[in-house]
Design a protein around this motif. Sequence first.
Motif, mmCIF file in Angstrom:
data_model
loop_
_atom_site.group_PDB
_atom_site.id
_atom_site.type_symbol
_atom_site.label_atom_id
_atom_site.label_comp_id
_atom_site.label_asym_id
_atom_site.label_seq_id
_atom_site.Cartn_x
_atom_site.Cartn_y
_atom_site.Cartn_z
ATOM 1 N N MET A 1 0.943 -0.817 -0.259
ATOM 2 C CA MET A 1 -0.067 -0.036 -0.009
ATOM 3 C C MET A 1 1.054 0.889 0.116
ATOM 4 N N ILE A 2 0.459 2.352 -0.579
ATOM 5 C CA ILE A 2 0.952 3.953 -0.662
ATOM 6 C C ILE A 2 0.744 4.553 0.423
ATOM 7 N N VAL A 3 1.145 5.055 1.383
ATOM 8 C CA VAL A 3 -0.100 6.020 2.656
ATOM 9 C C VAL A 3 0.764 7.664 2.339
ATOM 10 N N SER A 4 -0.227 8.084 1.831
ATOM 11 C CA SER A 4 0.232 10.091 1.630
ATOM 12 C C SER A 4 -0.168 10.815 3.163
ATOM 13 N N TYR A 5 0.697 12.196 3.473
ATOM 14 C CA TYR A 5 -0.279 12.871 3.930
ATOM 15 C C TYR A 5 0.534 14.206 3.641
ATOM 16 N N ASN A 6 -0.247 15.335 3.714
ATOM 17 C CA ASN A 6 -0.093 16.235 3.630
ATOM 18 C C ASN A 6 -0.940 17.193 3.924
ATOM 19 N N LEU A 7 -0.933 17.380 5.642
ATOM 20 C CA LEU A 7 -1.985 18.479 6.288
ATOM 21 C C LEU A 7 -1.926 19.630 5.844
ATOM 22 N N ILE A 15 -4.494 9.238 2.680
ATOM 23 C CA ILE A 15 -4.864 9.111 1.426
ATOM 24 C C ILE A 15 -3.507 7.298 1.524
ATOM 25 N N ILE A 16 -4.566 6.200 1.225
ATOM 26 C CA ILE A 16 -4.404 5.560 1.167
ATOM 27 C C ILE A 16 -4.512 4.930 -0.585
ATOM 28 N N VAL A 17 -3.379 4.077 -1.052
ATOM 29 C CA VAL A 17 -3.814 3.408 -2.481
ATOM 30 C C VAL A 17 -2.997 2.412 -3.090
ATOM 31 N N VAL A 18 -3.800 1.030 -2.909
ATOM 32 C CA VAL A 18 -3.908 -0.452 -2.731
ATOM 33 C C VAL A 18 -3.503 -0.686 -4.090
ATOM 34 N N ALA A 19 -4.789 0.050 -5.514
ATOM 35 C CA ALA A 19 -4.078 -0.685 -6.268
ATOM 36 C C ALA A 19 -4.399 0.161 -7.408
ATOM 37 N N LYS A 20 -3.497 -0.102 -8.921
ATOM 38 C CA LYS A 20 -3.926 1.145 -9.945
ATOM 39 C C LYS A 20 -5.283 0.748 -10.618
ATOM 40 N N GLY A 21 -6.040 1.211 -10.979
ATOM 41 C CA GLY A 21 -6.941 0.795 -11.774
ATOM 42 C C GLY A 21 -7.364 1.200 -12.946
ATOM 43 N N ASN A 61 2.672 12.757 10.226
ATOM 44 C CA ASN A 61 3.607 14.712 9.911
ATOM 45 C C ASN A 61 4.131 13.931 8.641
ATOM 46 N N GLY A 62 4.092 14.791 7.756
ATOM 47 C CA GLY A 62 4.595 14.688 6.693
ATOM 48 C C GLY A 62 4.620 15.387 5.459
ATOM 49 N N ASN A 63 4.978 15.347 3.899
ATOM 50 C CA ASN A 63 5.092 16.125 3.114
ATOM 51 C C ASN A 63 4.279 14.921 1.744
ATOM 52 N N GLY A 64 4.268 13.486 2.123
ATOM 53 C CA GLY A 64 3.665 12.806 0.673
ATOM 54 C C GLY A 64 4.040 11.688 1.750
ATOM 55 N N GLN A 65 4.470 10.460 0.696
ATOM 56 C CA GLN A 65 4.187 9.225 1.195
ATOM 57 C C GLN A 65 5.019 9.718 2.671
ATOM 58 N N ILE A 66 4.625 8.619 3.274
ATOM 59 C CA ILE A 66 4.937 7.691 4.836
ATOM 60 C C ILE A 66 4.939 6.449 5.205
ATOM 61 N N GLU A 67 5.570 6.046 6.140
ATOM 62 C CA GLU A 67 5.322 5.201 6.347
ATOM 63 C C GLU A 67 4.826 5.120 7.947
ATOM 64 N N LEU A 68 3.868 4.277 8.062
ATOM 65 C CA LEU A 68 2.927 3.596 9.410
ATOM 66 C C LEU A 68 4.056 2.842 10.763
ATOM 67 N N SER A 69 3.868 3.225 11.416
ATOM 68 C CA SER A 69 4.525 2.174 12.216
ATOM 69 C C SER A 69 3.189 1.453 12.737
ATOM 70 N N VAL A 144 16.880 4.128 -7.200
ATOM 71 C CA VAL A 144 15.660 3.166 -7.881
ATOM 72 C C VAL A 144 14.305 3.619 -7.175
ATOM 73 N N ALA A 145 13.362 3.929 -8.172
ATOM 74 C CA ALA A 145 11.664 4.198 -7.091
ATOM 75 C C ALA A 145 11.414 2.701 -7.522
ATOM 76 N N LYS A 146 11.178 1.605 -6.176
ATOM 77 C CA LYS A 146 10.732 0.861 -6.552
ATOM 78 C C LYS A 146 8.990 0.489 -6.900
ATOM 79 N N VAL A 147 9.156 -0.544 -7.294
ATOM 80 C CA VAL A 147 7.215 -0.895 -7.331
ATOM 81 C C VAL A 147 6.762 -0.504 -6.108
ATOM 82 N N GLY A 148 5.486 0.436 -5.840
ATOM 83 C CA GLY A 148 4.906 0.686 -4.335
ATOM 84 C C GLY A 148 5.522 2.583 -3.835
ATOM 85 N N ALA A 149 6.290 3.336 -4.322
ATOM 86 C CA ALA A 149 6.896 4.060 -4.316
ATOM 87 C C ALA A 149 6.377 5.592 -5.114
ATOM 88 N N MET A 150 6.103 6.118 -4.390
ATOM 89 C CA MET A 150 5.374 7.339 -4.505
ATOM 90 C C MET A 150 6.893 8.596 -4.464
#
Length: 205
Positions: A1-7, A15-21, A61-69, A144-150
Amino acid sequence: MIVSYNLEAVGDTLIIVVAKGNSKEVSVVKKDNVACIIENETDQILGWNIFNASHHITNLNGNGQIELSSSQITELNLTLKEAGFSHEFEVDNSPKFVVGYVHTCTPHEDSDHLTVNDIEVDNGEHLQIVCGAPNIKAGLKVVVAKVGAMMPDGLIIWPGELRGVKSFGMVCSAKELHLPNAPKEKGILELDDSYEVGSRFNLPQ
Protein backbone atom coordinates in the motif's frame (compact mmCIF):
# COMPACT_ATOMS: atom_id res chain seq x y z
CA MET A 1 0.00 0.00 0.00
CA ILE A 2 1.06 3.59 -0.64
CA VAL A 3 0.30 6.00 2.18
CA SER A 4 0.51 9.77 1.94
CA TYR A 5 -0.22 12.64 4.30
CA ASN A 6 0.21 16.36 3.73
CA LEU A 7 -1.69 18.53 6.18
CA GLU A 8 -0.78 21.82 4.50
CA ALA A 9 -1.59 20.82 0.91
CA VAL A 10 -4.43 18.33 1.35
CA GLY A 11 -5.75 18.81 4.86
CA ASP A 12 -6.10 16.30 7.67
CA THR A 13 -6.67 13.35 5.33
CA LEU A 14 -4.68 10.15 5.17
CA ILE A 15 -4.64 8.84 1.59
CA ILE A 16 -4.02 5.13 1.01
CA VAL A 17 -3.58 3.69 -2.48
CA VAL A 18 -3.67 -0.09 -2.77
CA ALA A 19 -4.12 -0.75 -6.49
CA LYS A 20 -3.93 0.88 -9.91
CA GLY A 21 -7.30 1.13 -11.59
CA ASN A 22 -7.84 0.50 -15.29
CA SER A 23 -11.13 2.38 -15.47
CA LYS A 24 -12.08 5.95 -14.59
CA GLU A 25 -15.46 4.84 -13.26
CA VAL A 26 -15.32 4.37 -9.50
CA SER A 27 -17.70 4.29 -6.57
CA VAL A 28 -17.10 5.69 -3.11
CA VAL A 29 -18.47 4.01 -0.01
CA LYS A 30 -18.25 6.43 2.92
CA LYS A 31 -18.89 5.51 6.54
CA ASP A 32 -18.11 8.04 9.28
CA ASN A 33 -14.62 9.40 8.52
CA VAL A 34 -13.62 6.55 6.20
CA ALA A 35 -14.12 6.46 2.43
CA CYS A 36 -13.40 3.37 0.33
CA ILE A 37 -12.80 3.87 -3.41
CA ILE A 38 -13.87 0.92 -5.58
CA GLU A 39 -13.41 0.38 -9.32
CA ASN A 40 -16.87 -0.29 -10.78
CA GLU A 41 -15.78 -2.67 -13.53
CA THR A 42 -13.85 -5.06 -11.30
CA ASP A 43 -15.16 -4.31 -7.78
CA GLN A 44 -11.50 -3.96 -6.80
CA ILE A 45 -10.63 -1.65 -3.92
CA LEU A 46 -8.30 1.04 -5.22
CA GLY A 47 -7.79 3.06 -2.08
CA TRP A 48 -8.99 4.65 1.11
CA ASN A 49 -9.33 8.16 2.51
CA ILE A 50 -9.29 8.67 6.26
CA PHE A 51 -10.72 12.11 7.09
CA ASN A 52 -9.82 13.94 10.31
CA ALA A 53 -6.97 11.43 10.35
CA SER A 54 -5.01 12.96 13.22
CA HIS A 55 -8.03 12.39 15.50
CA HIS A 56 -7.76 8.65 14.85
CA ILE A 57 -4.06 8.05 14.27
CA THR A 58 -1.44 9.59 16.56
CA ASN A 59 1.79 11.34 15.52
CA LEU A 60 0.83 11.84 11.88
CA ASN A 61 3.17 14.10 9.97
CA GLY A 62 4.73 14.37 6.54
CA ASN A 63 4.43 16.10 3.19
CA GLY A 64 4.05 13.13 0.87
CA GLN A 65 4.56 9.39 1.12
CA ILE A 66 4.92 8.26 4.73
CA GLU A 67 5.51 5.03 6.61
CA LEU A 68 3.09 3.99 9.32
CA SER A 69 4.42 2.35 12.48
CA SER A 70 2.91 -0.85 13.84
CA SER A 71 0.97 1.15 16.46
CA GLN A 72 -0.36 3.48 13.77
CA ILE A 73 -1.45 0.49 11.68
CA THR A 74 -3.31 -0.82 14.72
CA GLU A 75 -5.05 2.55 15.08
CA LEU A 76 -5.86 2.58 11.36
CA ASN A 77 -7.40 -0.88 11.48
CA LEU A 78 -9.45 0.11 14.54
CA THR A 79 -10.71 3.19 12.68
CA LEU A 80 -11.86 1.03 9.76
CA LYS A 81 -13.49 -1.49 12.09
CA GLU A 82 -15.36 1.19 14.05
CA ALA A 83 -16.63 2.64 10.77
CA GLY A 84 -18.00 -0.75 9.75
CA PHE A 85 -15.33 -2.00 7.34
CA SER A 86 -13.72 -5.45 7.70
CA HIS A 87 -10.52 -4.67 5.75
CA GLU A 88 -7.23 -4.89 7.69
CA PHE A 89 -3.81 -3.49 6.81
CA GLU A 90 -0.43 -4.99 7.64
CA VAL A 91 2.82 -3.17 8.32
CA ASP A 92 5.09 -2.80 5.28
CA ASN A 93 7.95 -0.40 5.84
CA SER A 94 10.38 -1.88 3.36
CA PRO A 95 12.23 0.97 1.62
CA LYS A 96 10.78 2.11 -1.69
CA PHE A 97 13.77 4.24 -2.71
CA VAL A 98 16.99 2.23 -2.65
CA VAL A 99 20.52 2.26 -3.97
CA GLY A 100 20.75 -0.02 -6.98
CA TYR A 101 23.64 -1.44 -8.99
CA VAL A 102 23.33 -1.78 -12.77
CA HIS A 103 24.62 -5.23 -13.67
CA THR A 104 23.71 -5.16 -17.35
CA CYS A 105 22.47 -2.46 -19.72
CA THR A 106 21.16 -3.68 -23.08
CA PRO A 107 19.70 -1.62 -25.94
CA HIS A 108 15.94 -2.01 -26.30
CA GLU A 109 15.18 -3.96 -29.49
CA ASP A 110 12.35 -1.59 -30.47
CA SER A 111 13.86 1.78 -29.52
CA ASP A 112 16.86 3.90 -30.39
CA HIS A 113 17.11 5.48 -26.93
CA LEU A 114 15.68 3.02 -24.37
CA THR A 115 17.73 0.40 -22.56
CA VAL A 116 16.75 -2.73 -20.65
CA ASN A 117 18.64 -2.99 -17.38
CA ASP A 118 19.25 -5.70 -14.80
CA ILE A 119 19.55 -3.79 -11.52
CA GLU A 120 20.32 -5.28 -8.11
CA VAL A 121 18.41 -3.63 -5.26
CA ASP A 122 17.85 -4.64 -1.63
CA ASN A 123 17.92 -8.20 -0.29
CA GLY A 124 19.81 -9.36 -3.37
CA GLU A 125 16.73 -8.86 -5.55
CA HIS A 126 17.23 -8.07 -9.24
CA LEU A 127 14.75 -5.90 -11.13
CA GLN A 128 14.31 -5.46 -14.86
CA ILE A 129 13.89 -1.73 -15.49
CA VAL A 130 13.53 0.01 -18.84
CA CYS A 131 15.27 3.39 -18.82
CA GLY A 132 15.65 6.24 -21.28
CA ALA A 133 18.48 8.13 -19.60
CA PRO A 134 21.46 8.77 -21.87
CA ASN A 135 24.03 8.20 -19.11
CA ILE A 136 22.89 4.83 -17.78
CA LYS A 137 25.40 2.01 -18.17
CA ALA A 138 26.57 -1.18 -16.48
CA GLY A 139 28.61 -0.63 -13.34
CA LEU A 140 26.75 2.43 -12.06
CA LYS A 141 25.21 2.85 -8.64
CA VAL A 142 21.85 4.57 -9.02
CA VAL A 143 18.68 5.46 -7.12
CA VAL A 144 15.80 3.10 -7.85
CA ALA A 145 12.18 3.92 -7.09
CA LYS A 146 10.64 0.50 -6.59
CA VAL A 147 7.05 -0.47 -7.30
CA GLY A 148 4.99 1.17 -4.56
CA ALA A 149 7.09 4.32 -4.38
CA MET A 150 5.52 7.76 -4.61
CA MET A 151 7.72 10.33 -6.32
CA PRO A 152 7.97 13.83 -4.81
CA ASP A 153 5.62 15.12 -7.55
CA GLY A 154 2.98 12.55 -6.60
CA LEU A 155 3.65 10.03 -9.38
CA ILE A 156 3.17 6.46 -8.17
CA ILE A 157 5.47 3.75 -9.50
CA TRP A 158 3.58 0.70 -10.79
CA PRO A 159 4.74 -2.27 -12.86
CA GLY A 160 4.78 -1.14 -16.47
CA GLU A 161 5.68 -2.04 -20.03
CA LEU A 162 7.61 0.09 -22.50
CA ARG A 163 7.43 -0.97 -26.14
CA GLY A 164 6.69 -4.55 -25.24
CA VAL A 165 9.25 -4.94 -22.45
CA LYS A 166 8.15 -5.20 -18.83
CA SER A 167 9.63 -2.77 -16.32
CA PHE A 168 9.50 -2.99 -12.52
CA GLY A 169 10.64 0.35 -11.16
CA MET A 170 12.25 3.59 -12.19
CA VAL A 171 15.85 4.81 -12.20
CA CYS A 172 15.74 8.38 -10.90
CA SER A 173 17.38 11.68 -11.74
CA ALA A 174 18.32 14.24 -9.11
CA LYS A 175 15.59 16.53 -10.45
CA GLU A 176 12.93 13.83 -10.15
CA LEU A 177 13.99 13.28 -6.54
CA HIS A 178 13.78 17.04 -5.86
CA LEU A 179 17.37 17.09 -4.66
CA PRO A 180 18.89 20.52 -4.09
CA ASN A 181 21.12 21.87 -6.87
CA ALA A 182 19.92 19.19 -9.28
CA PRO A 183 21.57 19.61 -12.71
CA LYS A 184 19.40 20.79 -15.59
CA GLU A 185 20.91 18.28 -17.99
CA LYS A 186 18.94 15.09 -18.63
CA GLY A 187 20.27 11.97 -16.97
CA ILE A 188 19.97 9.75 -13.94
CA LEU A 189 21.73 10.46 -10.66
CA GLU A 190 25.07 8.65 -10.51
CA LEU A 191 26.09 7.69 -6.96
CA ASP A 192 29.65 7.28 -5.75
CA ASP A 193 31.14 4.21 -4.09
CA SER A 194 30.27 5.40 -0.59
CA TYR A 195 26.69 4.25 -1.15
CA GLU A 196 25.88 0.66 -0.25
CA VAL A 197 23.86 -1.33 -2.76
CA GLY A 198 20.42 -2.11 -1.33
CA SER A 199 20.48 0.62 1.31
CA ARG A 200 17.60 3.03 1.73
CA PHE A 201 17.94 6.34 -0.14
CA ASN A 202 16.42 9.13 1.91
CA LEU A 203 14.60 11.89 0.08
CA PRO A 204 14.78 15.49 1.32
CA GLN A 205 11.92 16.49 3.60
